[in-house]
Design an enzyme around this catalytic site. Structure first.
Site, PDB file in Angstrom:
ATOM      1  N   THR A 125      -3.042  17.371 -29.547  1.00 33.27           N
ATOM      2  CA  THR A 125      -2.928  16.506 -28.345  1.00 33.27           C
ATOM      3  C   THR A 125      -4.252  15.978 -28.100  1.00 33.27           C
ATOM      4  O   THR A 125      -5.185  17.690 -27.351  1.00 33.27           O
ATOM      5  CB  THR A 125      -2.416  16.589 -27.603  1.00 33.27           C
ATOM      6  OG1 THR A 125      -2.691  15.789 -26.624  1.00 33.27           O
ATOM      7  CG2 THR A 125      -2.192  18.404 -27.474  1.00 33.27           C
ATOM      8  N   GLU A 127      -5.374  15.798 -25.001  1.00 37.83           N
ATOM      9  CA  GLU A 127      -5.739  17.032 -24.091  1.00 37.83           C
ATOM     10  C   GLU A 127      -5.957  18.252 -24.511  1.00 37.83           C
ATOM     11  O   GLU A 127      -6.804  19.221 -23.278  1.00 37.83           O
ATOM     12  CB  GLU A 127      -4.406  16.922 -23.286  1.00 37.83           C
ATOM     13  CG  GLU A 127      -3.470  15.999 -22.891  1.00 37.83           C
ATOM     14  CD  GLU A 127      -3.399  15.626 -21.607  1.00 37.83           C
ATOM     15  OE1 GLU A 127      -4.036  16.339 -20.782  1.00 37.83           O
ATOM     16  OE2 GLU A 127      -3.305  14.382 -21.359  1.00 37.83           O
ATOM     17  N   TYR A 152      -0.691  23.281 -20.882  1.00 38.23           N
ATOM     18  CA  TYR A 152       0.291  22.589 -22.039  1.00 38.23           C
ATOM     19  C   TYR A 152      -1.629  22.327 -22.978  1.00 38.23           C
ATOM     20  O   TYR A 152      -0.911  22.578 -24.006  1.00 38.23           O
ATOM     21  CB  TYR A 152      -0.264  21.158 -21.776  1.00 38.23           C
ATOM     22  CG  TYR A 152       0.878  20.235 -22.701  1.00 38.23           C
ATOM     23  CD1 TYR A 152       1.922  19.693 -23.672  1.00 38.23           C
ATOM     24  CD2 TYR A 152      -0.701  19.400 -22.671  1.00 38.23           C
ATOM     25  CE1 TYR A 152       1.876  19.127 -24.083  1.00 38.23           C
ATOM     26  CE2 TYR A 152      -0.086  18.402 -23.797  1.00 38.23           C
ATOM     27  CZ  TYR A 152       1.057  18.807 -24.566  1.00 38.23           C
ATOM     28  OH  TYR A 152       0.843  17.799 -25.348  1.00 38.23           O
ATOM     29  N   LYS A 156      -2.014  23.939 -26.583  1.00 40.99           N
ATOM     30  CA  LYS A 156      -1.698  23.093 -28.149  1.00 40.99           C
ATOM     31  C   LYS A 156      -2.957  23.906 -28.668  1.00 40.99           C
ATOM     32  O   LYS A 156      -2.972  24.014 -29.981  1.00 40.99           O
ATOM     33  CB  LYS A 156      -1.871  21.843 -26.849  1.00 40.99           C
ATOM     34  CG  LYS A 156      -0.229  21.212 -26.865  1.00 40.99           C
ATOM     35  CD  LYS A 156       0.037  20.972 -28.309  1.00 40.99           C
ATOM     36  CE  LYS A 156       1.717  19.887 -28.404  1.00 40.99           C
ATOM     37  NZ  LYS A 156       2.329  19.642 -29.608  1.00 40.99           N
TER      38      LYS A 156
HETATM   39  P1  NDP Z   1       8.777  14.116 -26.745  1.00 40.98           P
HETATM   40  O1  NDP Z   1       8.570  14.408 -25.203  1.00 40.98           O
HETATM   41  O2  NDP Z   1       9.328  12.703 -26.647  1.00 40.98           O
HETATM   42  O3  NDP Z   1       9.442  14.779 -28.043  1.00 40.98           O
HETATM   43  C1  NDP Z   1       9.246  16.398 -27.322  1.00 40.98           C
HETATM   44  C2  NDP Z   1      10.470  17.281 -28.323  1.00 40.98           C
HETATM   45  O4  NDP Z   1      10.286  18.685 -28.225  1.00 40.98           O
HETATM   46  C3  NDP Z   1      12.094  17.118 -28.286  1.00 40.98           C
HETATM   47  O5  NDP Z   1      12.626  16.797 -28.954  1.00 40.98           O
HETATM   48  C4  NDP Z   1      12.511  17.958 -27.109  1.00 40.98           C
HETATM   49  O6  NDP Z   1      13.763  18.405 -27.263  1.00 40.98           O
HETATM   50  C5  NDP Z   1      11.107  18.963 -27.842  1.00 40.98           C
HETATM   51  N1  NDP Z   1      11.345  19.834 -27.257  1.00 40.98           N
HETATM   52  C6  NDP Z   1      11.064  20.509 -26.077  1.00 40.98           C
HETATM   53  N2  NDP Z   1      11.499  21.227 -25.472  1.00 40.98           N
HETATM   54  C7  NDP Z   1      12.058  22.459 -26.362  1.00 40.98           C
HETATM   55  C8  NDP Z   1      12.029  23.375 -26.983  1.00 40.98           C
HETATM   56  N3  NDP Z   1      12.432  24.475 -25.747  1.00 40.98           N
HETATM   57  N4  NDP Z   1      12.700  23.856 -27.474  1.00 40.98           N
HETATM   58  C9  NDP Z   1      12.833  22.738 -28.874  1.00 40.98           C
HETATM   59  N5  NDP Z   1      12.773  21.921 -28.684  1.00 40.98           N
HETATM   60  C10 NDP Z   1      11.941  21.270 -27.340  1.00 40.98           C
HETATM   61  O7  NDP Z   1       7.159  14.188 -27.849  1.00 40.98           O
HETATM   62  P2  NDP Z   1       6.729  12.711 -28.287  1.00 40.98           P
HETATM   63  O8  NDP Z   1       8.169  12.138 -29.207  1.00 40.98           O
HETATM   64  O9  NDP Z   1       5.371  11.873 -27.429  1.00 40.98           O
HETATM   65  O10 NDP Z   1       5.161  13.804 -28.342  1.00 40.98           O
HETATM   66  C11 NDP Z   1       5.584  14.554 -30.092  1.00 40.98           C
HETATM   67  C12 NDP Z   1       4.851  16.156 -30.152  1.00 40.98           C
HETATM   68  O11 NDP Z   1       3.022  14.910 -30.359  1.00 40.98           O
HETATM   69  C13 NDP Z   1       4.539  16.477 -29.386  1.00 40.98           C
HETATM   70  O12 NDP Z   1       3.914  17.897 -29.783  1.00 40.98           O
HETATM   71  C14 NDP Z   1       3.673  16.396 -28.320  1.00 40.98           C
HETATM   72  O13 NDP Z   1       3.609  17.281 -27.116  1.00 40.98           O
HETATM   73  C15 NDP Z   1       2.511  15.531 -28.745  1.00 40.98           C
HETATM   74  N6  NDP Z   1       1.356  14.922 -28.366  1.00 40.98           N
HETATM   75  C16 NDP Z   1       2.173  13.074 -28.214  1.00 40.98           C
HETATM   76  C17 NDP Z   1       1.738  12.066 -27.487  1.00 40.98           C
HETATM   77  C18 NDP Z   1       2.703  10.985 -27.159  1.00 40.98           C
HETATM   78  O14 NDP Z   1       1.307  10.251 -26.408  1.00 40.98           O
HETATM   79  N7  NDP Z   1       3.036  11.243 -27.028  1.00 40.98           N
HETATM   80  C19 NDP Z   1       0.206  12.330 -27.942  1.00 40.98           C
HETATM   81  C20 NDP Z   1      -0.373  13.817 -28.071  1.00 40.98           C
HETATM   82  C21 NDP Z   1       0.798  14.567 -29.218  1.00 40.98           C
HETATM   83  P3  NDP Z   1      14.375  17.633 -25.575  1.00 40.98           P
HETATM   84  O15 NDP Z   1      15.224  16.272 -26.603  1.00 40.98           O
HETATM   85  O16 NDP Z   1      15.599  17.892 -25.861  1.00 40.98           O
HETATM   86  O17 NDP Z   1      13.790  17.501 -24.257  1.00 40.98           O
HETATM   87  P1  GDP Z   2      -1.346  11.469 -20.343  1.00 43.85           P
HETATM   88  O1  GDP Z   2      -2.444  10.821 -20.700  1.00 43.85           O
HETATM   89  O2  GDP Z   2      -0.291  12.030 -21.097  1.00 43.85           O
HETATM   90  O3  GDP Z   2      -1.466  11.836 -18.791  1.00 43.85           O
HETATM   91  O4  GDP Z   2       0.387  10.104 -19.543  1.00 43.85           O
HETATM   92  P2  GDP Z   2       0.484   9.354 -18.211  1.00 43.85           P
HETATM   93  O5  GDP Z   2       1.516   8.369 -19.045  1.00 43.85           O
HETATM   94  O6  GDP Z   2       1.312  11.047 -17.905  1.00 43.85           O
HETATM   95  O7  GDP Z   2      -0.661   9.077 -17.602  1.00 43.85           O
HETATM   96  C1  GDP Z   2      -1.650   8.119 -18.056  1.00 43.85           C
HETATM   97  C2  GDP Z   2      -2.455   8.039 -16.760  1.00 43.85           C
HETATM   98  O8  GDP Z   2      -1.646   7.328 -15.570  1.00 43.85           O
HETATM   99  C3  GDP Z   2      -2.958   9.467 -15.973  1.00 43.85           C
HETATM  100  O9  GDP Z   2      -4.110   9.226 -15.511  1.00 43.85           O
HETATM  101  C4  GDP Z   2      -1.916   9.038 -14.994  1.00 43.85           C
HETATM  102  O10 GDP Z   2      -2.902  10.102 -13.679  1.00 43.85           O
HETATM  103  C5  GDP Z   2      -2.275   7.792 -14.564  1.00 43.85           C
HETATM  104  N1  GDP Z   2      -0.777   7.478 -13.954  1.00 43.85           N
HETATM  105  C6  GDP Z   2      -1.003   6.869 -12.808  1.00 43.85           C
HETATM  106  N2  GDP Z   2       0.619   6.128 -12.194  1.00 43.85           N
HETATM  107  C7  GDP Z   2       1.203   7.359 -12.339  1.00 43.85           C
HETATM  108  C8  GDP Z   2       2.461   7.570 -12.212  1.00 43.85           C
HETATM  109  O11 GDP Z   2       3.199   7.053 -11.873  1.00 43.85           O
HETATM  110  N3  GDP Z   2       3.455   8.241 -13.586  1.00 43.85           N
HETATM  111  C9  GDP Z   2       2.465   9.109 -14.332  1.00 43.85           C
HETATM  112  N4  GDP Z   2       2.879  10.027 -15.306  1.00 43.85           N
HETATM  113  N5  GDP Z   2       0.965   8.227 -14.742  1.00 43.85           N
HETATM  114  C10 GDP Z   2       0.169   7.909 -13.391  1.00 43.85           C
END
Ligand code: NDP
Ligand code: GDP
Length: 352
Positions: A125, A127, A152, A156
Site C-alpha cells: 500500500t 501508506e 497498519y 504492511k
Molecule cells: P477490504 O477492507 O474491502 O477487504 C479486506 C478483506 O480482508 C476482507 O475480505 C476482510 O474480511 C479480510 N479480513 C480482514 N480482517 C481479516 C482477518 N482477521 N482474517 C482474515 N481476513 C480478514 O480491502 P480491499 O479489498 O480494498 O483491499 C485489499 C487489500 O489491498 C488489503 O490488503 C488492503 O490493505 C490493500 N490495499 C487497499 C487499497 C485500497 O485503496 N482499496 C490501497 C492499498 C492497499 P471481512 O469481509 O470478513 O471483513
Molecule cells: P486513506 O487514504 O486510506 O486514509 O482513505 P480514506 O478514504 O479513509 O481517507 C482519504 C482522505 O479523506 C484522508 O485524508 C481523510 O482525512 C479525508 N477525509 C475527510 N473526511 C473524511 C471522512 O469523513 N472519512 C474518511 N474516511 N476520510 C475523510
C-alpha cells in the site's frame, strides 16, 4: 485449468479479482474468516458466489494456511486479506500486526515448505511511504523511501520486505503491488469516497440532509478498483518477479470529489456539506500521489477510468441501491449497514 487461492475474497479487491480470474478461466478458491453471519454480499453483487470454492481459514494461523494450500493446490496465491483501515490499526495494533504482517510470513513459509513453484502476490500500500509523502511532495515510485506512520503501514511494510526477502533468498516468485487508493461501488463505507457517494445518493432521495466530513483539502490518487486487480494478475504472470507501484499519477482533493458527486444529482454541495472535527486525523497526509510509469512500461498496465467517471459510477450505483431499498427490496448489498437502516425505517431502536 489454472488455480488461484485468494485471501480476503469478501473484500472489494478479492471480489473483483475473483471475477476477473473466473472470466479468464481460472478455478478460484476464496479464503474467508468464519463469522457467525457470512459476509458474501460483494460476491453476490458480482454474481460469482456460486462459482467460487469457499475455504474457511485463519490467516494468522500457519496450519490453517497450509491446509488451505493443500486443499486448493494453487498455481497462484493472492494475499489480499487485511485489517485495511488505518484508524482501526491504532485501536488494535497487535491484531493488525498479526493480520497484516505475520499472515504474509505464514503464506511464504507454507509455500517454501510445501511447493516453491506457487506464485505469490502481496497487497502492499502507498501508506508504507508515510512521512515521505509529506516531505517530498512529488510522485512516489518503487525507489521512494518508506516512512510508515501507523501500525497498519508498519505491518504492511513488514509484509512487503519479507515478500522481497523470500524472493531473493529462496528464489520464490513472490511480489508486492504498492497500490494507491482504488475505489468502486464495492468500497467499504468507512472510506471517504464511498461515504460521499452513499450520502449524496441518500440526499437525492430525501433520505439524508447532510454530509459531514473532515479534511476536505486532502488529496489522493484515486483509481478504479476493477482495473487494479488486472495488474495483480499481470504481475504474477510476468517473466520476472518484481514489485510495482499501481496508481493513476493524478491527484484530486476530497472537495473535488464532493463537487463532482453533487454534480451527478444536480445539487449544490454548499447546502449539505458540514465540516466535522470528529473526522479529522492526527497523522493525515495532505497529498498522496503515485508514479505508475514502471507498470505502464513493463506490464503494459494503465488506468482507463477518469476521476470524473469514477465519481459518477459510484454515485449512480448508490442511487440505484437506495432506490431498491425504498421500493422495499431485500438485497445483498452492504448487508449489515442496510439492515441497520431497515430497522430504523421500521422505527426500531438501535442501541449504539
Ligand atoms: P477490504 O477492507 O474491502 O477487504 C479486506 C478483506 O480482508 C476482507 O475480505 C476482510 O474480511 C479480510 N479480513 C480482514 N480482517 C481479516 C482477518 N482477521 N482474517 C482474515 N481476513 C480478514 O480491502 P480491499 O479489498 O480494498 O483491499 C485489499 C487489500 O489491498 C488489503 O490488503 C488492503 O490493505 C490493500 N490495499 C487497499 C487499497 C485500497 O485503496 N482499496 C490501497 C492499498 C492497499 P471481512 O469481509 O470478513 O471483513
Ligand atoms: P486513506 O487514504 O486510506 O486514509 O482513505 P480514506 O478514504 O479513509 O481517507 C482519504 C482522505 O479523506 C484522508 O485524508 C481523510 O482525512 C479525508 N477525509 C475527510 N473526511 C473524511 C471522512 O469523513 N472519512 C474518511 N474516511 N476520510 C475523510
Amino acid at each position: 485449468m489454472k488455480k488461484a487461492l485468494v485471501s480476503g475474497v469478501t473484500g472489494q479487491d478479492g471480489a473483483y479479482l475473483s471475477k476477473y480470474l473466473l472470466d479468464k478461466g481460472y478455478e478460484v478458491y476464496g479464503m474467508y474468516r468464519r463469522t457467525s453471519t457470512p459476509n458474501f454480499w460483494r460476491l453476490d453483487y458480482l454474481g460469482i458466489f456460486d462459482k467460487i470454492n469457499i475455504i474457511s481459514a485463519d490467516i494468522t494461523d500457519f496450519s490453517s494456511i497450509l491446509d488451505a494450500i493443500k486443499t486448493s493446490q494453487p498455481d497462484e496465491i493472492y494475499h489480499l486479506a487485511a485489517q485495511s483501515f488505518v484508524r482501526a490499526s491504532f485501536e488494535s495494533p497487535i491484531a493488525t500486526a498479526n493480520i497484516d504482517g505475520i499472515s504474509t510470513l505464514n503464506f511464504l513459509e507454507a509455500i517454501r515448505m510445501y511447493d516453491e513453484s506457487i506464485r505469490f502476490y502481496f497487497a502492499g500500500t502507498s501508506e508504507m511511504y508515510g512521512k515521505s509523502v509529506q516531505y517530498q511532495n512529488k510522485k512516489l515510485n518503487e525507489e521512494s523511501p518508506f516512512r510508515p506512520v501507523s501500525p497498519y503501514a508498519a505491518a504492511k511494510l513488514y509484509s512487503y520486505w519479507v515478500t522481497k526477502i523470500y524472493r531473493d533468498a529462496y528464489k520464490l516468485f513472490s511480489v508486492s503491488g504498492i497500490l494507491f487508493n482504488h475505489e468502486s461501488p464495492l468500497r467499504g463505507l468507512e472510506f471517504v469516497t464511498r461515504k460521499i457517494s452513499n450520502e449524496v445518493a441518500r440526499i437525492q432521495l430525501g433520505l439524508s440532509k447532510e454530509l459531514r466530513l473532515g479534511n476536505m483539502d486532502s488529496k489522493r490518487d484515486w483509481g478504479y478498483a476493477p482495473e487494479y486487480v488486472e495488474a495483480m494478475h499481470t504481475m504474477l504472470n510476468s517473466k520476472n518477479p518484481k514489485d510495482y507501484v499501481l496508481a493513476t499519477g493524478e491527484s484530486h482533493s476530497v472537495r473535488e470529489f464532493v463537487v463532482e458527486a453533487f454534480k451527478v444529482i444536480g445539487e449544490n454541495p454548499g447546502r449539505y456539506v458540514k465540516s466535522d472535527r470528529t473526522f479529522l486525523r492526527h497523522n493525515d497526509f495532505d497529498l498522496v500521489l503515485g508514479d505508475p510509469a514502471n507498470a505502464r512500461k513493463e506490464l503494459g498496465w494503465k488506468p482507463k477510468t477518469s476521476f470524473k467517471e469514477l465519481v459518477k459510477i459510484m454515485v449512480k450505483e448508490d442511487i440505484k441501491r437506495w432506490n431498491l431499498w425504498q421500493e422495499g427490496e431485500r438485497f445483498p448489498f452492504d448487508a449489515p449497514y442496510y439492515k441497520e437502516m431497515d430497522m430504523k425505517k421500521k422505527g426500531r431502536e438501535i442501541l449504539e
